[in-house]
Write a protein that holds these residues in place. Structure first.
Motif, PDB file in Angstrom:
ATOM      1  N   VAL A   1      58.099   7.604   6.430  1.00  0.00           N
ATOM      2  CA  VAL A   1      58.781   5.952   7.026  1.00  0.00           C
ATOM      3  C   VAL A   1      57.985   5.299   7.932  1.00  0.00           C
ATOM      4  CG1 VAL A   1      61.203   7.047   5.854  1.00  0.00           C
ATOM      5  CG2 VAL A   1      60.656   6.878   8.271  1.00  0.00           C
ATOM      6  N   ARG A   2      57.458   6.106   9.028  1.00  0.00           N
ATOM      7  CA  ARG A   2      57.545   5.239   9.983  1.00  0.00           C
ATOM      8  C   ARG A   2      55.382   5.342  10.235  1.00  0.00           C
ATOM      9  NH1 ARG A   2      57.929  10.782  13.062  1.00  0.00           N
ATOM     10  NH2 ARG A   2      57.794  11.590  11.611  1.00  0.00           N
ATOM     11  N   GLY A   3      54.959   5.968   9.273  1.00  0.00           N
ATOM     12  CA  GLY A   3      53.563   5.549   8.758  1.00  0.00           C
ATOM     13  C   GLY A   3      53.507   4.422   8.459  1.00  0.00           C
ATOM     14  N   PRO A   4      53.855   4.720   7.436  1.00  0.00           N
ATOM     15  CA  PRO A   4      53.772   3.262   5.982  1.00  0.00           C
ATOM     16  C   PRO A   4      54.667   2.262   6.750  1.00  0.00           C
ATOM     17  CG  PRO A   4      54.565   5.115   4.949  1.00  0.00           C
ATOM     18  CD  PRO A   4      54.495   5.743   6.218  1.00  0.00           C
ATOM     19  N   ALA A   5      55.606   2.014   7.294  1.00  0.00           N
ATOM     20  CA  ALA A   5      56.288   0.680   8.454  1.00  0.00           C
ATOM     21  C   ALA A   5      54.955   0.195   9.147  1.00  0.00           C
ATOM     22  CB  ALA A   5      57.647   0.827   8.955  1.00  0.00           C
ATOM     23  N   ALA A   6      53.903   0.797   9.774  1.00  0.00           N
ATOM     24  CA  ALA A   6      53.401   0.491  10.328  1.00  0.00           C
ATOM     25  C   ALA A   6      51.920   0.057   9.512  1.00  0.00           C
ATOM     26  CB  ALA A   6      52.762   1.858  11.330  1.00  0.00           C
ATOM     27  N   GLN A   7      51.942   0.346   9.034  1.00  0.00           N
ATOM     28  CA  GLN A   7      51.035  -0.306   7.951  1.00  0.00           C
ATOM     29  C   GLN A   7      50.863  -1.704   7.231  1.00  0.00           C
ATOM     30  OE1 GLN A   7      49.824   4.138   6.503  1.00  0.00           O
ATOM     31  NE2 GLN A   7      48.110   3.032   5.977  1.00  0.00           N
ATOM     32  N   THR A   8      52.286  -1.753   7.401  1.00  0.00           N
ATOM     33  CA  THR A   8      52.914  -3.518   7.233  1.00  0.00           C
ATOM     34  C   THR A   8      53.569  -3.743   7.626  1.00  0.00           C
ATOM     35  OG1 THR A   8      55.225  -1.887   6.310  1.00  0.00           O
ATOM     36  CG2 THR A   8      52.819  -1.993   4.448  1.00  0.00           C
ATOM     37  N   GLY A   9      53.781  -3.650   9.266  1.00  0.00           N
ATOM     38  CA  GLY A   9      54.572  -4.284   9.526  1.00  0.00           C
ATOM     39  C   GLY A   9      56.170  -4.560  10.033  1.00  0.00           C
ATOM     40  N   ILE A  10      56.667  -3.834   8.816  1.00  0.00           N
ATOM     41  CA  ILE A  10      57.834  -3.580   8.899  1.00  0.00           C
ATOM     42  C   ILE A  10      58.494  -2.255   9.965  1.00  0.00           C
ATOM     43  CG2 ILE A  10      58.501  -4.334   6.369  1.00  0.00           C
ATOM     44  CD1 ILE A  10      59.002  -1.136   6.312  1.00  0.00           C
ATOM     45  N   VAL A  11      60.152  -2.312  10.083  1.00  0.00           N
ATOM     46  CA  VAL A  11      60.506  -1.054  10.374  1.00  0.00           C
ATOM     47  C   VAL A  11      60.940  -0.416  10.129  1.00  0.00           C
ATOM     48  CG1 VAL A  11      61.027  -3.376  12.860  1.00  0.00           C
ATOM     49  CG2 VAL A  11      62.929  -2.448  11.008  1.00  0.00           C
ATOM     50  N   SER A  12      61.002   0.846  10.597  1.00  0.00           N
ATOM     51  CA  SER A  12      62.107   1.687  10.182  1.00  0.00           C
ATOM     52  C   SER A  12      62.518   2.586  10.901  1.00  0.00           C
ATOM     53  CB  SER A  12      61.319   3.031   9.114  1.00  0.00           C
ATOM     54  OG  SER A  12      59.801   3.754   9.714  1.00  0.00           O
ATOM     55  N   LEU A  13      63.551   3.949  10.831  1.00  0.00           N
ATOM     56  CA  LEU A  13      64.249   4.791  11.403  1.00  0.00           C
ATOM     57  C   LEU A  13      63.751   6.229  10.857  1.00  0.00           C
ATOM     58  CD1 LEU A  13      66.046   5.758  14.094  1.00  0.00           C
ATOM     59  CD2 LEU A  13      67.747   4.763  12.117  1.00  0.00           C
ATOM     60  N   LYS A  14      63.648   6.462  11.771  1.00  0.00           N
ATOM     61  CA  LYS A  14      63.444   8.452  11.432  1.00  0.00           C
ATOM     62  C   LYS A  14      64.753   9.203  12.143  1.00  0.00           C
ATOM     63  CE  LYS A  14      62.121  12.229  12.842  1.00  0.00           C
ATOM     64  NZ  LYS A  14      62.660  13.422  12.703  1.00  0.00           N
TER      65      LYS A  14
END
Length: 470
Positions: A181-194
């Motif tokens: 959830v964190r890597g894909p968020a970084a690649q698209t500029g959104i936010v995520s929480l693990k």
């Protein structure tokens, strides 16, 4: 005044507009359907649309007009990674082996989003069996990054990250084994929480091995959406034995000390090589927090240098996950199995000796983080060592060092091995105009702390108005 188009509003804004009768759930859903129809040919993030969404939006509108009590996500569409079970909606796990599979119940996380008033919009793409850092499979094909279609949005929750970044969905659910959830968020500029392991039940999600490394978590456009989703999703369900922590009802307002926070930042050693542009973004975030009056300093965690977490993780998870893949693919034809399952099945077995040594190393790493968080409130790191990269890339030169694709998980996998919580959020832009995210890590069950720090960075960074050029 919020002037964003409907498809770029965050979930909290949409819920407020619906609650105030400024917009109808039906109108929101129609807008997103039009957006999906327009962009699916180029992005391929959505793999299934729910046949029930229109009826549920109409019902949600009637509830608003009749003055009924509304949940925090009332009338807001949400999406779900296609490894997470959804009642009467296809859940095919990125594989022809599960083609046509329709669950007879929702995963706990999906049920909780629905109970909060959310409307299931549809399912998003993923790698085969939810296993790899590229969202590509034999059943539904490859997802492209909305910032640049030649780049991957990551995996395994890459369909979810691409959908949210492109304005196809305001909020969704992904899963995370090592980065997902964190890597894909970084690649698209959104936010995520693990979140802390076990905070959100994994009931109704596959695969589950190794169980102590898997997480499910929210992906969104704003930190306030992550906070709201976490309050909805967390807590025991009586089915997942790891989900045993019952947080106080007001836990998101708790445990923020009335003093300057002690914040450490690092990009290594212990994580593998990091691109200087990414390292500078982490440093910039550290400077921003220092300027806000917090105590910020560069740190090292010796345990990460003694035991390289990525190697520890590989020794443990291959032994357990390989058997699950073997059972799933047994008796199936070659043309039903994609490259990542074949790769997993071809890996050498972990010896029992190496497995035990890896488990002991994992305990040492956990102890090392416990020692760190005895002195500091938060740890600030990178998420990925590079910005988004081209499809199919499996070898990289990062800061002059040659590494394979598994090294992209160097800063994320420690949180899966230890169970620590982390937020991924944008705080920079590459020379090519791509997002660069940072990771805010806290001690176990310190979600209020990391979400608080993330909100400070969100205000300082002002990246929420930046969207892909589509």
């Amino acid at each position: 005044m919020n002037t964003q188009p409907i498809y770029y509003q965050d979930a909290s804004s949409l819920a407020e507009l619906i609650r105030n009768r400024e917009i109808s759930p039906v109108e929101v859903l129609k807008t997103l359907h039009e957006r999906i129809n327009s962009l699916t040919p180029s992005i391929n993030a959505m793999v299934t649309l729910s046949d029930h969404a229109v009826r549920e939006a109409e019902l949600a509108e009637k509830m608003v007009l009749s003055g009924e009590k509304l949940g925090p996500f009332h009338g807001v569409p949400f999406t779900v990674k296609d490894s997470i079970d959804t009642l009467n909606v296809l859940t095919q796990r990125g594989s022809p082996i599960f083609k046509g599979r329709i669950p007879d119940r929702d995963a706990t996380s999906v049920a909780r989003m629905k109970n909060a008033g959310g409307i299931l919009l549809g399912k998003t793409n993923l790698p085969e069996f939810s296993y790899w850092i590229e969202s590509d499979n034999l059943l539904s094909g490859r997802t492209n990054n909305p910032w640049d279609l030649s780049l991957t949005p990551g995996g395994s929750s890459g369909g979810e990250s691409a959908a949210i970044a492109a304005g196809l969905s305001p909020i969704g659910l992904g899963t995370d084994l090592a980065i997902s959830v964190r890597g894909p968020a970084a690649q698209t500029g959104i936010v995520s929480l693990k979140a802390t392991h076990g905070s959100i039940p994994m009931t109704g999600i596959w695969p589950r091995v190794p169980r102590r490394f898997w997480h499910v978590g929210p992906m969104a456009r704003s930190i306030r959406d992550l906070s709201l989703a976490f309050s909805v999703l967390s807590g025991p369900d009586g089915k997942d034995g790891f989900a045993s922590f019952e947080a106080p009802s007001n836990h998101l307002q708790r445990n923020i000390p009335d003093r300057p926070l002690r914040i450490g930042w690092m990009v290594g050693p212990g994580f593998g090589p990091v691109d200087p542009e990414v390292a500078n973004t982490v440093k910039s975030a550290a400077v921003a927090l220092k300027e806000l009056g917090h105590i910020v300093e560069q740190v090292e965690i010796p345990a990460l240098e003694k035991d390289f977490v990525l190697e520890v993780f590989n020794r443990i998870h291959v032994m357990e996950m390989k058997e699950a893949f073997r059972q799933t693919t047994e008796g199936r034809s070659e043309d039903e199995i994609y490259k990542m399952a074949k790769t997993m099945l071809s890996l050498p077995e972990t010896s029992m000796k190496d497995y035990i040594h890896a488990e002991q190393a994992a305990e040492r790493i956990r102890d090392g983080f416990a020692e760190y968080f005895f002195q500091y409130d938060v740890l600030l790191t990178h998420v990925l060592p590079i910005p988004a990269y081209p499809h199919g890339e499996e070898h990289f030169v990062i800061d002059g060092k040659n590494v394979d694709a598994t090294y992209l998980q160097g800063a994320t996998v420690p949180l899966n091995v230890t169970g620590l919580p982390g937020v991924s959020m944008r705080f920079g832009t590459s020379r090519e105009g791509l997002p660069i995210n940072v990771q805010i890590i806290g001690s176990w069950h310190a979600e209020p702390m990391i979400l608080h720090v993330a909100s400070l960075l969100e205000s300082a960074g002002s990246f929420s108005d930046l969207h892909p050029p589509i």
